[in-house]
Design a protein around this motif. Structure first.
Motif, PDB file in Angstrom:
ATOM      1  N   PHE A   1       0.830  -1.204   0.000  1.00  0.00           N
ATOM      2  CA  PHE A   1       0.000   0.000   0.000  1.00  0.00           C
ATOM      3  C   PHE A   1       0.862   1.251   0.000  1.00  0.00           C
ATOM      4  O   PHE A   1       0.561   2.238  -0.680  1.00  0.00           O
ATOM      5  N   ARG A   2       1.970   1.222   0.763  1.00  0.00           N
ATOM      6  CA  ARG A   2       2.903   2.358   0.757  1.00  0.00           C
ATOM      7  C   ARG A   2       3.466   2.563  -0.647  1.00  0.00           C
ATOM      8  O   ARG A   2       3.586   3.700  -1.129  1.00  0.00           O
ATOM      9  N   LYS A   3       3.791   1.443  -1.293  1.00  0.00           N
ATOM     10  CA  LYS A   3       4.340   1.543  -2.642  1.00  0.00           C
ATOM     11  C   LYS A   3       3.304   2.123  -3.601  1.00  0.00           C
ATOM     12  O   LYS A   3       3.628   2.964  -4.454  1.00  0.00           O
ATOM     13  N   ALA A   4       2.052   1.703  -3.463  1.00  0.00           N
ATOM     14  CA  ALA A   4       0.981   2.229  -4.314  1.00  0.00           C
ATOM     15  C   ALA A   4       0.830   3.734  -4.125  1.00  0.00           C
ATOM     16  O   ALA A   4       0.673   4.485  -5.094  1.00  0.00           O
ATOM     17  N   CYS A   5       0.887   4.186  -2.881  1.00  0.00           N
ATOM     18  CA  CYS A   5       0.741   5.623  -2.591  1.00  0.00           C
ATOM     19  C   CYS A   5       1.909   6.419  -3.173  1.00  0.00           C
ATOM     20  O   CYS A   5       1.718   7.527  -3.698  1.00  0.00           O
ATOM     21  N   ALA A   6       3.124   5.862  -3.063  1.00  0.00           N
ATOM     22  CA  ALA A   6       4.300   6.543  -3.611  1.00  0.00           C
ATOM     23  C   ALA A   6       4.199   6.644  -5.126  1.00  0.00           C
ATOM     24  O   ALA A   6       4.509   7.687  -5.718  1.00  0.00           O
ATOM     25  N   LEU A   7       3.769   5.575  -5.771  1.00  0.00           N
ATOM     26  CA  LEU A   7       3.600   5.595  -7.222  1.00  0.00           C
ATOM     27  C   LEU A   7       2.523   6.590  -7.637  1.00  0.00           C
ATOM     28  O   LEU A   7       2.652   7.282  -8.650  1.00  0.00           O
TER      29      LEU A   7
ATOM     30  N   GLN B   1     -10.225  -0.507  -2.293  1.00  0.00           N
ATOM     31  CA  GLN B   1     -11.243   0.003  -3.203  1.00  0.00           C
ATOM     32  C   GLN B   1     -11.276   1.524  -3.194  1.00  0.00           C
ATOM     33  O   GLN B   1     -11.431   2.168  -4.251  1.00  0.00           O
ATOM     34  N   ALA B   2     -11.117   2.116  -2.015  1.00  0.00           N
ATOM     35  CA  ALA B   2     -11.097   3.580  -1.914  1.00  0.00           C
ATOM     36  C   ALA B   2      -9.919   4.153  -2.700  1.00  0.00           C
ATOM     37  O   ALA B   2     -10.055   5.160  -3.409  1.00  0.00           O
ATOM     38  N   LYS B   3      -8.771   3.500  -2.584  1.00  0.00           N
ATOM     39  CA  LYS B   3      -7.590   3.956  -3.327  1.00  0.00           C
ATOM     40  C   LYS B   3      -7.798   3.767  -4.823  1.00  0.00           C
ATOM     41  O   LYS B   3      -7.423   4.637  -5.628  1.00  0.00           O
ATOM     42  N   ARG B   4      -8.410   2.666  -5.215  1.00  0.00           N
ATOM     43  CA  ARG B   4      -8.663   2.403  -6.632  1.00  0.00           C
ATOM     44  C   ARG B   4      -9.602   3.471  -7.218  1.00  0.00           C
ATOM     45  O   ARG B   4      -9.402   3.934  -8.349  1.00  0.00           O
ATOM     46  N   GLU B   5     -10.597   3.854  -6.458  1.00  0.00           N
ATOM     47  CA  GLU B   5     -11.526   4.892  -6.919  1.00  0.00           C
ATOM     48  C   GLU B   5     -10.811   6.232  -7.063  1.00  0.00           C
ATOM     49  O   GLU B   5     -11.100   7.009  -7.987  1.00  0.00           O
ATOM     50  N   LYS B   6      -9.881   6.500  -6.161  1.00  0.00           N
ATOM     51  CA  LYS B   6      -9.117   7.746  -6.256  1.00  0.00           C
ATOM     52  C   LYS B   6      -8.244   7.750  -7.513  1.00  0.00           C
ATOM     53  O   LYS B   6      -8.148   8.768  -8.211  1.00  0.00           O
ATOM     54  N   LEU B   7      -7.606   6.623  -7.794  1.00  0.00           N
ATOM     55  CA  LEU B   7      -6.776   6.522  -8.993  1.00  0.00           C
ATOM     56  C   LEU B   7      -7.619   6.725 -10.253  1.00  0.00           C
ATOM     57  O   LEU B   7      -7.188   7.400 -11.197  1.00  0.00           O
ATOM     58  N   GLN B   8      -8.815   6.163 -10.250  1.00  0.00           N
ATOM     59  CA  GLN B   8      -9.700   6.317 -11.398  1.00  0.00           C
ATOM     60  C   GLN B   8     -10.114   7.773 -11.571  1.00  0.00           C
ATOM     61  O   GLN B   8     -10.173   8.291 -12.693  1.00  0.00           O
ATOM     62  N   ALA B   9     -10.379   8.444 -10.458  1.00  0.00           N
ATOM     63  CA  ALA B   9     -10.744   9.866 -10.516  1.00  0.00           C
ATOM     64  C   ALA B   9      -9.590  10.692 -11.084  1.00  0.00           C
ATOM     65  O   ALA B   9      -9.810  11.629 -11.861  1.00  0.00           O
TER      66      ALA B   9
ATOM     67  N   GLU C   1       1.018   1.581 -12.460  1.00  0.00           N
ATOM     68  CA  GLU C   1       1.851   0.778 -11.556  1.00  0.00           C
ATOM     69  C   GLU C   1       1.229   0.734 -10.159  1.00  0.00           C
ATOM     70  O   GLU C   1       1.321  -0.284  -9.464  1.00  0.00           O
ATOM     71  N   ALA C   2       0.620   1.838  -9.754  1.00  0.00           N
ATOM     72  CA  ALA C   2      -0.058   1.860  -8.457  1.00  0.00           C
ATOM     73  C   ALA C   2      -1.216   0.867  -8.449  1.00  0.00           C
ATOM     74  O   ALA C   2      -1.458   0.171  -7.456  1.00  0.00           O
ATOM     75  N   GLU C   3      -1.919   0.782  -9.572  1.00  0.00           N
ATOM     76  CA  GLU C   3      -3.031  -0.166  -9.700  1.00  0.00           C
ATOM     77  C   GLU C   3      -2.538  -1.609  -9.552  1.00  0.00           C
ATOM     78  O   GLU C   3      -3.202  -2.453  -8.926  1.00  0.00           O
ATOM     79  N   GLU C   4      -1.372  -1.900 -10.087  1.00  0.00           N
ATOM     80  CA  GLU C   4      -0.792  -3.241  -9.958  1.00  0.00           C
ATOM     81  C   GLU C   4      -0.504  -3.577  -8.501  1.00  0.00           C
ATOM     82  O   GLU C   4      -0.680  -4.724  -8.065  1.00  0.00           O
TER      83      GLU C   4
END
Length: 324
Positions: free
Chosen positions: A82-88, A122-130, A96-99
């Motif tokens: 999750f930390r890596k996703a946030c950094a990406l 899911q909340a993070k995925r929705e943010k990435l989509q936005a 890459e964050a989605e991966e």
């Protein structure tokens, strides 16, 4: 201790503490497998905290490196992913964050807190989509404006050639300088309106860091509140805070990159595209950058400046800090 400083809201101090812990743990490797696993888990915990503090300070590349190493040490640690996703995300690498989010879902299988992890993911995925939709909308809007101005038409290109003044020799220094300036302006990095406002907000938050504000106060004291030496030395003090933001928004983390960034932001603070929201963000950023010297630097001069007593202000600011 990093956790103590973190709880106090001292992000820079916590970051320094966890970076030191990371440097200390890197060379060690236990002889026994069981003890080595415990050591790796400890190191991973430090790296996750270091990544979190780095992101808080806007050090996105450092955050990514720390999180990536934490994942390497503990591949099944969902928090490390999750930390890596946030950094990406902070670096704009949304795919890459989605991966990473997909990997989190795999790690959560069989865990008692899987539902909570799934909710966070899911909340993070929705943010990435936005964010993706926001980028696509900005690109679409820019393209439509370009079409409206006939930017891509041959007629415009032909007209531009014929409109060039023929009064100067093409090899003259003045002519060459004009062409070079036009070429640089056409090829320099540009920002969208929202991008400019986001960049200024990131700079403002970086300047509001307590450690940076203390540096500004010390600089003001060292130069006795004089404007010119303060501004001359402020560049050196501010550049380390500016570099992560420059890098995040695609500019070179250097003085040259800073100059290019300023030019890109000025597209929305002056001229026909000037925007009230960007101007407001620029003002807030300037207040944070100048800190205790803001009033003096923005006063007309002379008589009004005499009323500004930097020593008094510095003293009051220190008392307030000591009371916390």
């Amino acid at each position: 201790d990093g956790l103590i400083e973190w709880e106090k809201g001292n992000w820079a101090e916590a970051h320094a503490s966890w970076r030191q812990a990371d440097d200390t743990l890197r060379p060690f490797k236990a002889a026994e497998t069981e003890n080595n696993q415990l050591l790796e888990e400890l190191h991973a915990s430090v790296l996750k905290n270091l990544a979190q503090a780095s992101m808080k300070l806007g050090y996105w590349n450092e955050a990514l490196k720390a999180a990536a190493l934490a994942v390497q040490l503990c591949p099944e640690d969902h928090k490390a992913w999750f930390r890596k996703a946030c950094a990406l995300e902070g670096l704009g690498k949304l795919e890459e964050a989605e991966e990473c989010l997909q990997k989190i879902e795999e790690c959560s299988v069989g865990r008692p807190d899987r539902m909570r992890i799934t909710k966070d993911t899911q909340a993070k995925r929705e943010k990435l989509q936005a964010l993706r939709e926001k980028e696509q909308a900005a690109l679409k809007k820019s393209f439509e404006k370009a079409l409206d101005r006939n930017v891509f038409s041959e007629e415009r290109s032909t007209k531009a050639v014929h409109d060039e003044p023929a009064l100067e020799d093409s090899d003259s220094p003045k002519r060459q300088k004009a062409l070079q300036g036009r070429f640089q302006d056409a090829t320099r990095k540009q920002l969208t309106r929202d991008g400019a406002e986001d960049l200024l907000t990131a700079l403002r938050d970086a300047y509001r860091d307590s450690t940076f504000q203390m540096q500004v106060m010390k600089l003001a004291r060292d130069v006795r509140g004089e404007r010119r030496p303060f501004l001359a030395n402020l560049k050196k003090v501010a550049l380390p805070m500016q570099k992560p933001v420059l890098e995040k928004f695609g500019f070179e983390p250097s003085e040259a990159g800073l100059a290019e960034m300023i030019r890109a932001v000025q597209d929305y603070t002056r001229g026909p595209r000037a925007d009230a929201g960007v101007k407001r963000a620029a003002d807030e950023t300037t207040v944070a950058l100048y800190g205790i010297m803001y009033d003096k630097l923005t006063q007309p001069d002379a008589e009004d400046a005499k009323a500004f007593d930097v020593e008094v202000k510095l003293g009051r600011g220190q008392e307030e800090a000591d009371d916390d």
